[in-house]
Design a protein around this motif. Structure first.
Motif, mmCIF file in Angstrom:
data_model
loop_
_atom_site.group_PDB
_atom_site.id
_atom_site.type_symbol
_atom_site.label_atom_id
_atom_site.label_comp_id
_atom_site.label_asym_id
_atom_site.label_seq_id
_atom_site.Cartn_x
_atom_site.Cartn_y
_atom_site.Cartn_z
ATOM 1 N N GLU A 113 0.830 -1.204 0.000
ATOM 2 C CA GLU A 113 0.000 0.000 0.000
ATOM 3 C C GLU A 113 0.871 1.264 0.000
ATOM 4 N N ALA A 121 0.877 4.160 -2.820
ATOM 5 C CA ALA A 121 0.605 5.538 -2.402
ATOM 6 C C ALA A 121 1.688 6.483 -2.908
ATOM 7 N N ARG A 172 -0.712 6.461 2.330
ATOM 8 C CA ARG A 172 -1.425 5.282 2.809
ATOM 9 C C ARG A 172 -2.328 5.705 3.961
ATOM 10 N N ASP A 213 -7.666 2.777 0.655
ATOM 11 C CA ASP A 213 -6.332 2.420 1.140
ATOM 12 C C ASP A 213 -5.350 3.575 0.923
ATOM 13 N N ILE A 214 -5.583 4.353 -0.141
ATOM 14 C CA ILE A 214 -4.718 5.474 -0.489
ATOM 15 C C ILE A 214 -5.562 6.745 -0.489
#
Length: 110
Positions: free
Chosen positions: A8, A12, A19, A29-30
């Motif tokens: 992740e 990002a 993240r 998640d980002i």
């Protein structure tokens, strides 16, 4: 740091966001990017329907187009899944497709 957290973080950084980490609420998640991003890792690299549904659902909550990034373990070439019309828009903006091309939706063929 676990492998999925590192994954992740790499995504990002590549997208210019950060993240999100555990928020206690449903967030991508980002964050800090123009998409609602879900990052997934799997042994087979198969895109699961539940991942697509999660990405679409999160997209609606955030009001952004969704993006699903999938990587197999030790994969150097992850894949991206998005709605086709969003992909076409990106290609047009990048100057890779003429702006006069039109994608006809199902049921509009003559």
């Amino acid at each position: 740091m676990t492998a999925w957290k590192a994954w992740e973080l790499r995504v990002a950084k590549a997208l210019g966001g950060r993240r999100a980490g555990p928020q206690g609420a449903a967030v991508s998640d980002i964050v800090g990017v123009p998409w609602s991003v879900e990052c997934k890792r799997s042994k087979q690299g198969a895109i699961l329907t539940k991942w697509l549904e999660q990405a679409r659902s999160q997209s609606k909550r955030e009001g952004k187009p969704w993006l699903l990034v999938v990587s197999r373990h030790q994969d150097r070439k992850p894949t991206v899944t998005m709605e086709f019309h969003v992909f076409l828009s990106l290609l047009r903006e990048a100057g890779k497709l003429p702006s006069d091309l039109v994608f006809e939706k199902e049921g509009t063929e003559k």
